[in-house]
Scaffold this active site. Structure first.
Site, short mmCIF file in Angstrom:
data_model
loop_
_atom_site.label_atom_id
_atom_site.label_comp_id
_atom_site.label_asym_id
_atom_site.label_seq_id
_atom_site.Cartn_x
_atom_site.Cartn_y
_atom_site.Cartn_z
CE LYS A 155 -2.38 -0.65 3.79
NZ LYS A 155 -1.92 -1.95 4.24
NE ARG A 214 -4.75 -1.29 9.72
CZ ARG A 214 -3.72 -0.69 9.13
NH1 ARG A 214 -3.81 0.56 8.74
NH2 ARG A 214 -2.63 -1.35 8.90
NE ARG A 230 7.39 -2.32 6.07
CZ ARG A 230 6.06 -2.20 6.09
NH1 ARG A 230 5.38 -2.01 4.99
NH2 ARG A 230 5.42 -2.31 7.24
NE ARG A 241 5.88 0.35 10.22
CZ ARG A 241 4.75 0.21 9.53
NH1 ARG A 241 4.64 0.73 8.32
NH2 ARG A 241 3.73 -0.46 10.04
NE ARG A 293 1.90 -4.45 11.20
CZ ARG A 293 3.09 -4.25 10.61
NH1 ARG A 293 4.19 -4.62 11.23
NH2 ARG A 293 3.16 -3.67 9.45
P1 ADP Z 1 0.72 -1.73 7.86
O1 ADP Z 1 -0.31 -1.55 6.79
O2 ADP Z 1 2.04 -2.19 7.30
O3 ADP Z 1 0.28 -2.58 9.01
P2 ADP Z 1 0.34 1.02 8.88
O4 ADP Z 1 1.42 2.02 8.92
O5 ADP Z 1 -0.82 1.24 7.98
O6 ADP Z 1 1.09 -0.34 8.52
O7 ADP Z 1 -0.24 0.80 10.35
C1 ADP Z 1 0.57 0.55 11.47
C2 ADP Z 1 -0.28 0.37 12.72
O8 ADP Z 1 -0.99 1.60 13.01
C3 ADP Z 1 -1.38 -0.68 12.62
O9 ADP Z 1 -0.90 -1.99 12.91
C4 ADP Z 1 -2.38 -0.18 13.69
O10 ADP Z 1 -1.96 -0.52 15.00
C5 ADP Z 1 -2.28 1.34 13.56
N1 ADP Z 1 -3.32 1.85 12.62
C6 ADP Z 1 -3.11 2.38 11.38
N2 ADP Z 1 -4.28 2.70 10.79
C7 ADP Z 1 -5.27 2.36 11.67
C8 ADP Z 1 -6.69 2.40 11.66
N3 ADP Z 1 -7.38 2.85 10.59
N4 ADP Z 1 -7.38 1.98 12.76
C9 ADP Z 1 -6.72 1.53 13.83
N5 ADP Z 1 -5.38 1.42 13.92
C10 ADP Z 1 -4.65 1.83 12.85
#
Ligand code: ADP
Ligand code: ZN
Length: 209
Positions: free
Chosen positions: A13, A88, A122, A152, A163
């Site tokens: 993404k 999400r 990554r 990260r 996750r």
């Molecule tokens: P990835 O898609 O690789 O898991 P992101 O940077 O999108 O990484 O998200 C990292 C973390 O941030 C998620 O595992 C979650 O804990 C939190 N997060 C991100 N977006 C949301 C969301 N829309 N609702 C709840 N938690 C979120």
């Protein structure tokens, strides 16, 4: 045009978002980036979010929805935006329907078996670029801006497992949600280089724009 980017962690993404934002002149809004900036800045939101992020869980909906609603209330979103990492779960999607007009949901589909290696290998840069360790040939700096790459904190096997599980239980049902709304565009994010996948995404989007 307002787009949602959907896909498991490691689906690509973030990588595609950077390219799409540039080509279609969309504002890139990543909830993950917003939370990481808050963690770095030591804000109350950052303090709250950190424990959830480190456990591979979703940050509570009320906090997350409020952040996105606020962000979409700003002037600069008027030219079109791309939501990366939001919604999400179904609750977030329903909330979003109440304060935003989404045109397209782009799902980047990747075989779950590939995700663990992709994420654990990554290396990311603070400029938004990300790489896989297997393609860096020992280099530790960003090809785009020259800064030092890092891993990260949530890209470790335990958190990644959680996750992926969170994605499958809570986020994957959104594919159907947007299909029913007639907004779903799906691409295979498991085969080909990032550039080839990007070309496929553009082909799909250009058909409907
Ligand atoms: P990835 O898609 O690789 O898991 P992101 O940077 O999108 O990484 O998200 C990292 C973390 O941030 C998620 O595992 C979650 O804990 C939190 N997060 C991100 N977006 C949301 C969301 N829309 N609702 C709840 N938690 C979120
Ligand atoms: Zn960089």
């Amino acid at each position: 045009m307002n787009i949602i980017l959907l896909g498991a962690p490691g689906a690509g993404k973030g990588t595609q978002a950077v390219k799409l934002a540039e080509k279609y002149r969309l504002l890139h809004i990543s909830t993950g980036d917003i939370f990481r900036a808050n963690i770095k800045g030591g804000t109350p939101i950052g303090k709250l979010a950190a424990s959830y992020i480190d456990a591979g869980k979703l940050v509570p909906d009320d906090v997350t929805c409020e952040i996105v609603k606020d962000r979409l209330g700003k002037e600069d979103v008027k030219g079109g935006y791309m939501l990366d990492g939001f919604p999400r779960n179904l609750y977030q999607a329903e909330q979003l329907d109440g304060f935003a007009a989404i045109d397209v949901c782009l799902n980047i589909d990747v075989d779950p078996a590939l995700l663990m290696d992709r994420i654990c290998g990554r290396r990311v840069c603070s400029c938004g670029a990300s790489y896989h360790v297997s393609t860096l040939n020992g280099k530790t700096t960003c090809a785009r801006c020259g800064k030092e790459l890092y891993v990260r904190k949530d890209d470790n096997p335990e958190t990644v497992g959680a996750r992926i599980e969170t994605y499958e239980k809570q986020t994957a049902p959104l594919i159907d949600y947007y299909k029913k709304q007639g907004k779903l565009v799906a691409v295979d994010g498991g085969k080909g280089s990032p550039d080839e996948i990007f070309a496929e995404i553009c082909k799909q989007l250009d058909k409907i724009l």
